[in-house]
Design a protein around this motif. Structure first.
Motif, PDB file in Angstrom:
ATOM      1  N   LEU A 105      -0.663  63.115  61.681  1.00 17.08           N
ATOM      2  CA  LEU A 105      -1.443  62.457  62.711  1.00 17.08           C
ATOM      3  C   LEU A 105      -0.787  61.162  63.165  1.00 17.08           C
ATOM      4  O   LEU A 105      -0.156  60.462  62.381  1.00 17.08           O
ATOM      5  CB  LEU A 105      -2.853  62.145  62.177  1.00 17.08           C
ATOM      6  N   PRO A 106      -0.984  60.779  64.433  1.00 23.25           N
ATOM      7  CA  PRO A 106      -0.409  59.539  64.927  1.00 23.25           C
ATOM      8  C   PRO A 106      -0.874  58.310  64.169  1.00 23.25           C
ATOM      9  O   PRO A 106      -0.190  57.302  64.129  1.00 23.25           O
ATOM     10  CB  PRO A 106      -0.893  59.503  66.386  1.00 23.25           C
ATOM     11  N   SER A 107      -2.066  58.370  63.549  1.00 22.44           N
ATOM     12  CA  SER A 107      -2.589  57.207  62.841  1.00 22.44           C
ATOM     13  C   SER A 107      -2.089  57.098  61.411  1.00 22.44           C
ATOM     14  O   SER A 107      -2.446  56.170  60.697  1.00 22.44           O
ATOM     15  CB  SER A 107      -4.117  57.271  62.829  1.00 22.44           C
ATOM     16  N   ASP A 126      -9.537  63.747  81.825  1.00 19.69           N
ATOM     17  CA  ASP A 126     -10.620  63.427  80.886  1.00 19.69           C
ATOM     18  C   ASP A 126     -10.197  63.691  79.444  1.00 19.69           C
ATOM     19  O   ASP A 126     -10.492  62.893  78.540  1.00 19.69           O
ATOM     20  CB  ASP A 126     -11.864  64.258  81.207  1.00 19.69           C
ATOM     21  N   ARG A 127      -9.517  64.806  79.227  1.00 20.46           N
ATOM     22  CA  ARG A 127      -9.098  65.133  77.861  1.00 20.46           C
ATOM     23  C   ARG A 127      -8.031  64.167  77.354  1.00 20.46           C
ATOM     24  O   ARG A 127      -8.059  63.746  76.192  1.00 20.46           O
ATOM     25  CB  ARG A 127      -8.586  66.571  77.801  1.00 20.46           C
ATOM     26  N   ILE A 128      -7.080  63.830  78.203  1.00 17.94           N
ATOM     27  CA  ILE A 128      -6.020  62.906  77.788  1.00 17.94           C
ATOM     28  C   ILE A 128      -6.615  61.547  77.438  1.00 17.94           C
ATOM     29  O   ILE A 128      -6.258  60.932  76.427  1.00 17.94           O
ATOM     30  CB  ILE A 128      -4.951  62.786  78.886  1.00 17.94           C
ATOM     31  N   ALA A 129      -7.544  61.057  78.271  1.00 14.75           N
ATOM     32  CA  ALA A 129      -8.178  59.769  77.990  1.00 14.75           C
ATOM     33  C   ALA A 129      -9.002  59.822  76.708  1.00 14.75           C
ATOM     34  O   ALA A 129      -8.989  58.873  75.902  1.00 14.75           O
ATOM     35  CB  ALA A 129      -9.055  59.353  79.170  1.00 14.75           C
ATOM     36  N   ALA A 130      -9.707  60.935  76.491  1.00 11.86           N
ATOM     37  CA  ALA A 130     -10.506  61.077  75.264  1.00 11.86           C
ATOM     38  C   ALA A 130      -9.606  61.094  74.041  1.00 11.86           C
ATOM     39  O   ALA A 130      -9.934  60.504  73.000  1.00 11.86           O
ATOM     40  CB  ALA A 130     -11.348  62.352  75.338  1.00 11.86           C
ATOM     41  N   TRP A 131      -8.456  61.770  74.143  1.00  9.89           N
ATOM     42  CA  TRP A 131      -7.499  61.761  73.036  1.00  9.89           C
ATOM     43  C   TRP A 131      -7.024  60.329  72.783  1.00  9.89           C
ATOM     44  O   TRP A 131      -6.903  59.901  71.626  1.00  9.89           O
ATOM     45  CB  TRP A 131      -6.305  62.655  73.356  1.00  9.89           C
ATOM     46  N   ARG A 166      -6.474  55.564  69.440  1.00 10.08           N
ATOM     47  CA  ARG A 166      -6.101  54.171  69.720  1.00 10.08           C
ATOM     48  C   ARG A 166      -4.822  54.065  70.537  1.00 10.08           C
ATOM     49  O   ARG A 166      -3.942  53.256  70.256  1.00 10.08           O
ATOM     50  CB  ARG A 166      -5.953  53.375  68.423  1.00 10.08           C
ATOM     51  N   ASN A 167      -4.736  54.899  71.544  1.00 10.56           N
ATOM     52  CA  ASN A 167      -3.575  54.901  72.424  1.00 10.56           C
ATOM     53  C   ASN A 167      -3.988  54.321  73.765  1.00 10.56           C
ATOM     54  O   ASN A 167      -5.110  54.550  74.236  1.00 10.56           O
ATOM     55  CB  ASN A 167      -3.053  56.334  72.591  1.00 10.56           C
ATOM     56  N   ARG A 207      -1.281  53.118  87.413  1.00 14.27           N
ATOM     57  CA  ARG A 207      -0.851  52.760  86.058  1.00 14.27           C
ATOM     58  C   ARG A 207      -0.180  53.968  85.405  1.00 14.27           C
ATOM     59  O   ARG A 207      -0.709  55.077  85.475  1.00 14.27           O
ATOM     60  CB  ARG A 207      -2.027  52.295  85.216  1.00 14.27           C
ATOM     61  N   THR A 208       0.968  53.718  84.778  1.00 10.87           N
ATOM     62  CA  THR A 208       1.739  54.801  84.154  1.00 10.87           C
ATOM     63  C   THR A 208       1.723  54.659  82.645  1.00 10.87           C
ATOM     64  O   THR A 208       1.920  53.566  82.100  1.00 10.87           O
ATOM     65  CB  THR A 208       3.189  54.789  84.664  1.00 10.87           C
ATOM     66  N   TYR A 209       1.489  55.764  81.980  1.00  8.78           N
ATOM     67  CA  TYR A 209       1.403  55.781  80.519  1.00  8.78           C
ATOM     68  C   TYR A 209       2.428  56.776  79.968  1.00  8.78           C
ATOM     69  O   TYR A 209       2.356  57.965  80.278  1.00  8.78           O
ATOM     70  CB  TYR A 209       0.007  56.200  80.070  1.00  8.78           C
ATOM     71  N   PRO A 210       3.375  56.306  79.147  1.00 15.84           N
ATOM     72  CA  PRO A 210       4.319  57.234  78.505  1.00 15.84           C
ATOM     73  C   PRO A 210       3.687  57.851  77.257  1.00 15.84           C
ATOM     74  O   PRO A 210       2.966  57.172  76.518  1.00 15.84           O
ATOM     75  CB  PRO A 210       5.494  56.327  78.136  1.00 15.84           C
ATOM     76  N   LEU A 211       3.950  59.127  77.039  1.00 16.04           N
ATOM     77  CA  LEU A 211       3.446  59.813  75.853  1.00 16.04           C
ATOM     78  C   LEU A 211       4.563  60.649  75.254  1.00 16.04           C
ATOM     79  O   LEU A 211       5.227  61.411  75.965  1.00 16.04           O
ATOM     80  CB  LEU A 211       2.271  60.730  76.211  1.00 16.04           C
ATOM     81  N   ALA A 212       4.779  60.496  73.948  1.00 13.65           N
ATOM     82  CA  ALA A 212       5.719  61.386  73.260  1.00 13.65           C
ATOM     83  C   ALA A 212       5.295  62.822  73.500  1.00 13.65           C
ATOM     84  O   ALA A 212       4.109  63.122  73.667  1.00 13.65           O
ATOM     85  CB  ALA A 212       5.731  61.068  71.767  1.00 13.65           C
ATOM     86  N   ALA A 213       6.259  63.717  73.520  1.00 16.03           N
ATOM     87  CA  ALA A 213       5.988  65.103  73.907  1.00 16.03           C
ATOM     88  C   ALA A 213       4.869  65.731  73.082  1.00 16.03           C
ATOM     89  O   ALA A 213       3.969  66.375  73.636  1.00 16.03           O
ATOM     90  CB  ALA A 213       7.264  65.929  73.792  1.00 16.03           C
ATOM     91  N   GLU A 214       4.904  65.544  71.762  1.00 22.21           N
ATOM     92  CA  GLU A 214       3.869  66.153  70.933  1.00 22.21           C
ATOM     93  C   GLU A 214       2.518  65.490  71.149  1.00 22.21           C
ATOM     94  O   GLU A 214       1.477  66.144  71.125  1.00 22.21           O
ATOM     95  CB  GLU A 214       4.255  66.097  69.457  1.00 22.21           C
TER      96      GLU A 214
END
Length: 457
Positions: free
Chosen positions: A47-49, A324-329, A334-335, A368-375
């Protein structure tokens, strides 16, 4: 059980503090599976945390067969244990060992609950007992398996009371199976591979799974468990009975992947789709540890073509639903992407040195741009939204090896390849190589370049 765990219990007044982050939804849903059918899957989805580990376990850290602490039941309110004989229960002392003077013997089955202050035990004869302690040890005393739910487990169990983020008792507890490594592995292998796959594929899986387990053991050294029993780590269902899983474990006893005196995390996934991923791209929060030659990725693989997920797509998604799903994730993990306000664009911004997608960028309606690692991007797209529910199977991203385009309110993912994170060993590829006469040692050397094999005990 290690002293660091018991020290933590003492500090918390014999209540273990539960991490406030829920498990990433995709880590437990990487593949479709039933309790009776094994599905090749994704090992090592951390997990990311999770805490960042800057040093891998060293080969000298393990002098004898280790005991793995496997969390098999999470935040339980009730559990029932059964054995062919009695079950002995004792509180755990500050040394991490059960207190023999306080041990009590119960007639099977034993039902366990927690009322927020005390554990409550009731046995098959109707006898009940309320016991105030933060952790208990369960065993048969005869070395026989214990049944929990639908599965039998070797070894013993720890019951660990849980507190919330406010430090208050929750009335819930974790169930942790304490099991020797070589008894643990058959229960992993038979659930990570199809039962009729080649023995040498099982041999390769045994080496990878043992190496990965030692990595998780280091990651979670200060927790009350080393590894989880789901795809959040690697799937484990208790006592293994598949002859190939048992034989492969026996044939490779103590054997792990090593590189320059360190144990190589044996990451693996169901199907790489033709090219393995760089571990630092799959697990950016562990990049200080996993940026080693055996995990550099870029291994070509034509052996996983028989996988039903070798190629997949296109997948169509609605932009508002996806946002909505990306924001909820983001909120759950805590991203910063938690602030995403709709979607203006989605693009693949960076590829790894292996040539697979390494980073995506999402831009919202206000620019606003948000980078996300592929996984992380894949997890976010597949996140089970609290209001929208889980993503339908046909709309899930099976891997991050995918192309993306946006037209109006529709996002389309095309050229999907493989299933899982793609780092380390490809399970379908291992089966393909074994079918062509390669040995398990050949297979792991192929997928972990420059790694050496060593028996640690």
């Amino acid at each position: 059980m290690r002293l660091s765990y018991m020290g933590m219990l003492a500090v918390l007044g014999l209540l273990v503090l539960v991490g406030c982050q829920p498990p990433a939804q995709e880590s437990a849903g990487e593949r479709s599976r039933t309790s009776s059918t094994a599905r090749p899957g994704v090992g090592g989805l951390v997990l990311p945390s999770e805490p960042v580990v800057s040093r891998l376990p060293r080969t000298g850290d393990v002098q004898a067969e280790p005991t793995m602490r496997v969390r098999v039941k999470v935040q339980a309110e009730r559990a029932e244990f059964d054995s062919v004989r009695t079950i002995t229960i004792a509180p755990l002392m500050s040394t991490g060992e059960p207190d023999p003077a306080a041990a009590r013997r119960f007639t099977s089955p034993v039902t366990v609950a927690h009322d927020g202050q005390r554990f409550r035990f009731q046995d098959g004869s109707g006898r009940s007992l309320a016991w105030r302690a933060g952790a208990f040890h369960l065993s048969t005393g005869y070395g026989t398996d214990i049944r929990l739910g639908e599965h039998r487990y070797p070894g013993t169990f720890a019951l660990v009371a849980l507190a919330g983020s406010d430090g208050q008792p929750t009335g819930m507890f974790d169930v942790v199976n304490h099991v020797p490594m070589e008894a643990y592995l058959p229960g992993v292998l038979e659930r990570e591979l199809f039962p009729n796959w080649q023995l040498e594929a099982f041999v390769a899986q045994a080496i990878a799974a043992r190496s990965y387990a030692l990595f998780e053991r280091r990651v979670n050294a200060d927790r009350h468990y080393d590894i989880q029993a789901t795809t959040a780590s690697q799937v484990y269902g208790g006592t293994g009975t598949n002859p190939r899983a048992i034989d492969a474990t026996r044939m490779t006893r103590g054997m792990v992947l090593t590189h320059q005196g360190a144990v190589v995390p044996g990451f693996y996934s169901s199907a790489c789709g033709g090219l393995t991923q760089t571990a630092t791209s799959a697990f950016p929060h562990f990049q200080q540890a996993v940026g080693i030659t055996p995990l550099r990725g870029g291994v070509t693989c034509d052996h996983c073509r028989p996988s039903p997920n070798h190629r997949w797509g296109p997948v169509h998604r609605n932009a508002d639903e996806l946002a909505d799903r990306i924001a909820a994730w983001g909120r759950a993990n805590r991203n910063a992407v938690a602030s995403l306000d709709g979607l203006r664009s989605v693009r693949l911004s960076h590829r790894s040195i292996a040539g697979r997608p390494a980073r995506f960028e999402v831009t919202d309606r206000i620019g606003r741009t948000y980078p996300l690692a592929a996984e992380h991007f894949r997890f976010a797209c597949n996140f089970a939204h609290p209001d929208r529910g889980p993503v339908p199977r046909e709309q899930q991203l099976l891997s991050s090896h995918v192309e993306v385009r946006m037209q109006g309110s529709q996002i389309t993912f095309t050229d999907g390849r493989g299933f899982g994170h793609g780092a380390g060993m490809c399970q379908w590829g291992a089966q393909g190589m074994a079918s062509r006469g390669y040995t398990g040692r050949d297979i792991v050397r192929h997928y972990y370049p420059d790694a050496e094999l060593r028996r640690m005990y």
